[in-house]
Design an enzyme around this catalytic site. Structure first.
Site, PDB file in Angstrom:
ATOM      1  N   HIS A 153      28.892  14.886 -68.589  1.00  0.00           N
ATOM      2  CA  HIS A 153      28.883  13.488 -68.158  1.00  0.00           C
ATOM      3  C   HIS A 153      29.646  12.551 -69.097  1.00  0.00           C
ATOM      4  O   HIS A 153      29.960  11.425 -68.711  1.00  0.00           O
ATOM      5  CB  HIS A 153      27.444  12.970 -68.020  1.00  0.00           C
ATOM      6  CG  HIS A 153      26.636  13.646 -66.968  1.00  0.00           C
ATOM      7  ND1 HIS A 153      27.060  13.745 -65.655  1.00  0.00           N
ATOM      8  CD2 HIS A 153      25.430  14.271 -67.030  1.00  0.00           C
ATOM      9  CE1 HIS A 153      26.126  14.391 -64.946  1.00  0.00           C
ATOM     10  NE2 HIS A 153      25.146  14.725 -65.765  1.00  0.00           N
ATOM     11  N   ASP A 188      25.524  22.986 -62.432  1.00  0.00           N
ATOM     12  CA  ASP A 188      24.447  22.075 -62.827  1.00  0.00           C
ATOM     13  C   ASP A 188      23.982  21.331 -61.575  1.00  0.00           C
ATOM     14  O   ASP A 188      24.751  21.143 -60.634  1.00  0.00           O
ATOM     15  CB  ASP A 188      25.053  21.103 -63.847  1.00  0.00           C
ATOM     16  CG  ASP A 188      24.060  20.258 -64.615  1.00  0.00           C
ATOM     17  OD1 ASP A 188      23.425  19.391 -63.990  1.00  0.00           O
ATOM     18  OD2 ASP A 188      23.941  20.436 -65.845  1.00  0.00           O
ATOM     19  N   HIS A 190      23.476  18.249 -61.410  1.00  0.00           N
ATOM     20  CA  HIS A 190      24.147  16.944 -61.412  1.00  0.00           C
ATOM     21  C   HIS A 190      25.664  17.118 -61.262  1.00  0.00           C
ATOM     22  O   HIS A 190      26.231  18.092 -61.758  1.00  0.00           O
ATOM     23  CB  HIS A 190      23.851  16.199 -62.715  1.00  0.00           C
ATOM     24  CG  HIS A 190      22.394  15.944 -62.937  1.00  0.00           C
ATOM     25  ND1 HIS A 190      21.598  16.773 -63.709  1.00  0.00           N
ATOM     26  CD2 HIS A 190      21.587  14.964 -62.463  1.00  0.00           C
ATOM     27  CE1 HIS A 190      20.353  16.306 -63.709  1.00  0.00           C
ATOM     28  NE2 HIS A 190      20.329  15.215 -62.959  1.00  0.00           N
ATOM     29  N   ASP A 276      19.433  23.211 -64.779  1.00  0.00           N
ATOM     30  CA  ASP A 276      18.532  22.292 -64.076  1.00  0.00           C
ATOM     31  C   ASP A 276      18.600  22.483 -62.566  1.00  0.00           C
ATOM     32  O   ASP A 276      17.875  21.828 -61.819  1.00  0.00           O
ATOM     33  CB  ASP A 276      18.799  20.836 -64.461  1.00  0.00           C
ATOM     34  CG  ASP A 276      20.267  20.469 -64.464  1.00  0.00           C
ATOM     35  OD1 ASP A 276      21.095  21.293 -64.038  1.00  0.00           O
ATOM     36  OD2 ASP A 276      20.604  19.352 -64.918  1.00  0.00           O
TER      37      ASP A 276
END
Length: 409
Positions: A153, A188, A190, A276
Site C-alpha cells: 500500500h 492479499d 486488499h 489475510d
C-alpha cells in the site's frame, strides 16, 4: 544448473514436472520479530519469527540458501520514494513525533501507520530482503522468499495501510534491470494499490490483483481500472465478494494467470502472498484454506519463470505462520506433514497442533454468474494485448549494492 549462459535469471528448465528441483534463497533477519506497531495494532511483525521457527522445525532451512538482508540505504529507497518522505521516516521517533504534526499529516503517518521504535530500521530490513531477492533472481536463483516484505500500500510520498516503504516496487525496479517484462500478482485480500499506481502507465510491468472490492480498504481496484497510456490493459483487477472459497478462487486465478503468462511472457514474477485472504483472518472476509491459497504459489511456480515470493497482510498470526511455512514447502517442492513438529511457539497452534485449518461454513457471496462475468471480461481485456511488448535496449542501470559476504556463493 548452468547460470553462466546469460539467461538473465531464466535458469529453470523449460520442460519437466512441477516437482523439479528449484534453487531457492530465503531472506530473514532475527530482529524483525522485535518491531512492535503498538498495543492493539493488528500488524504484528512477530508472525515472521513464528514462520521462521516453523521452517526450522520442518527442516526447510537446510534446503535453502538462508541470507540476512542487507539493509536498504536511503538512496535505494529513493529509487521510488520521495527524498523528503524517506528523510522523515529516518528522523521521526515516538519522542519527537509531537513536534512534527504537520509532517505526520502530510505523510499519512499516525493511527494506521504509527511511529514506533526502530521504524526506519524495520523499513530498511524488509525492503532490503525484497531488493536482495530480486538481485538473487537476476543472478540465477529460481525462487527468492522474503516473508517480511510485500507491503503493497505504500505510496511514493506517503504511508498507507500499515505500509511505509513499498519494497515490492523497489524489487520490481531491480528486476527490470535484467528483464524486459515483470509480472506482479497480488493475492492479499486488499487491492495492491501502491504497486498498481507505480506502474500504471508502463507496459513493462503487468499488475494483477485479486481482492475484496466494495466498501473495503483501500477502495480501489475496480474491474474497469485497466492502466493508462502505454500501460493500458497492463493492469488487471479481479474484484471479489465475501466468503470466496478455494474452488471459486481457482476458477478465476488459473485461467486468468495462464492467459497472462501466455500473452505477457514475463521474465520474472513477483507474487505477493498476503495471508489475510485466508479463512478466519482477523481483518479479512474470505474463506480460503491454506492449500487453496498455496495453490496460487504452486501454479505460478509451474511456469518455470523466476519467482519472488513476498508476505503482506495477515492478522490471525498463527494462520499466517502456517500458511507461509506451507508455501515455503511448495516453493521447495515438498508436501509438509500436517502434524506440526514441536517448536517454540507450539502453544499458538492448539488445540489441534496441525499445519492446516479447515475453512468455515460462511456464505460464498460470489455467484457462478458473477465469477463467469469477471473471468470473461478479464480474458477479453487480455486479448487486447496482441503480443508481449518489445522494449528498446537501454544501458543497464547499476545494480543495488549488496554485501559480498554471504550473498553470492
Amino acid at each position: 544448473m548452468d547460470i553462466s549462459a546469460g539467461g538473465g535469471g531464466n535458469s529453470l528448465p523449460t520442460t519437466g514436472t512441477d516437482g523439479s528441483k528449484r534453487r531457492v534463497c530465503y531472506f530473514y533477519d532475527a530482529e524483525v520479530g522485535n518491531y512492535y506497531y503498538g498495543q492493539g495494532h493488528p500488524m504484528k511483525p512477530h508472525r515472521i519469527r513464528m514462520t521462521h521457527a516453523l521452517l526450522a522445525h520442518y527442516g526447510l532451512l537446510d534446503e535453502m540458501q538462508v541470507l540476512k538482508p542487507h539493509p536498504a540505504r536511503d538512496r535505494d529507497l529513493c529509487r521510488f520514494h520521495a527524498d523528503d518522505y524517506v528523510s522523515f521516516l529516518r528522523s521521526v521517533t515516538p519522542e519527537t513525533q509531537q513536534d512534527q504534526i504537520r509532517a505526520l499529516k502530510r505523510f499519512n503517518v499516525g493511527e494506521d501507520c504509527p511511529v514506533f521504535d526502530g521504524l526506519y530500521s524495520f523499513c530498511q530490513t524488509y525492503a532490503g530482503g525484497s531488493v536482495g531477492g530480486a538481485v538473487k533472481l537476476n543472478h540465477g536463483h529460481d525462487i527468492a522468499i522474503n516473508w517480511a516484505g510485500g507491503l503493497h500500500h505504500a505510496k511514493k510520498c506517503e504511508a498507507s495501510g500499515f505500509c511505509y516503504v513499498n519494497d515490492i516496487v523497489l524489487a520490481i525496479l531491480e528486476l527490470l534491470k535484467y528483464h524486459q517484462r515483470v509480472l506482479y500478482v497480488d493475492i492479499d485480500i486488499h487491492h495492491g494499490d501502491g504497486v498498481e499506481e507505480a506502474f500504471y502507465t508502463t507496459d513493462r510491468v503487468m499488475t494483477v490483483s485479486f481482492h475484496k472490492f466494495g466498501d473495503y480498504f483501500p477502495g480501489t481496484g475496480d474491474i474497469r481500472d485497466v492502466g493508462h497510456s502505454k500501460g493500458k490493459y497492463y493492469s488487471l483487477n479481479v474484484p471479489l465478494d465475501d466468503g470466496i472459497d478455494d474452488e471459486s478462487y481457482q476458477s478465476l486465478f488459473k485461467p486468468i494467470m495462464a492467459k497472462v503468462m501466455e500473452i505477457f511472457r514475463p521474465g520474472a514474477v513477483v507474487l505477493q502472498c498476503g495471508a489475510d485472504s485466508l479463512s478466519g483472518d482477523r481483518l479479512g472476509c474470505f474463506n480460503l484454506s491454506i492449500k487453496g491459497h498455496a495453490e496460487c504459489v504452486r501454479f505460478m511456480r509451474s511456469f518455470n519463470v523466476p519467482v519472488l515470493l513476498l508476505g503482506g497482510g495477515g492478522y490471525t498470526i498463527r494462520n499466517v505462520a502456517r500458511c507461509w511455512c506451507y508455501e515455503t514447502g511448495v516453493a521447495l517442492g515438498h508436501e509438509l506433514a500436517d502434524k506440526m513438529p514441536l517448536n517454540e511457539y507450539y502453544e499458538y497452534f492448539g488445540p489441534d497442533y496441525t499445519l492446516h485449518v479447515a475453512p468455515s461454513n460462511m456464505e460464498n457471496k460470489n455467484t457462478h454468474r458473477q465469477l463467469d462475468e469477471i473471468r470473461s471480461r478479464l480474458l477479453d481485456n487480455l486479448t487486447k494485448l496482441r503480443h508481449a511488448p518489445s522494449v528498446q535496449f537501454q544501458e543497464r542501470p547499476p545494480e543495488a549494492e549488496q554485501p559480498e559476504s554471504g550473498l553470492y556463493e
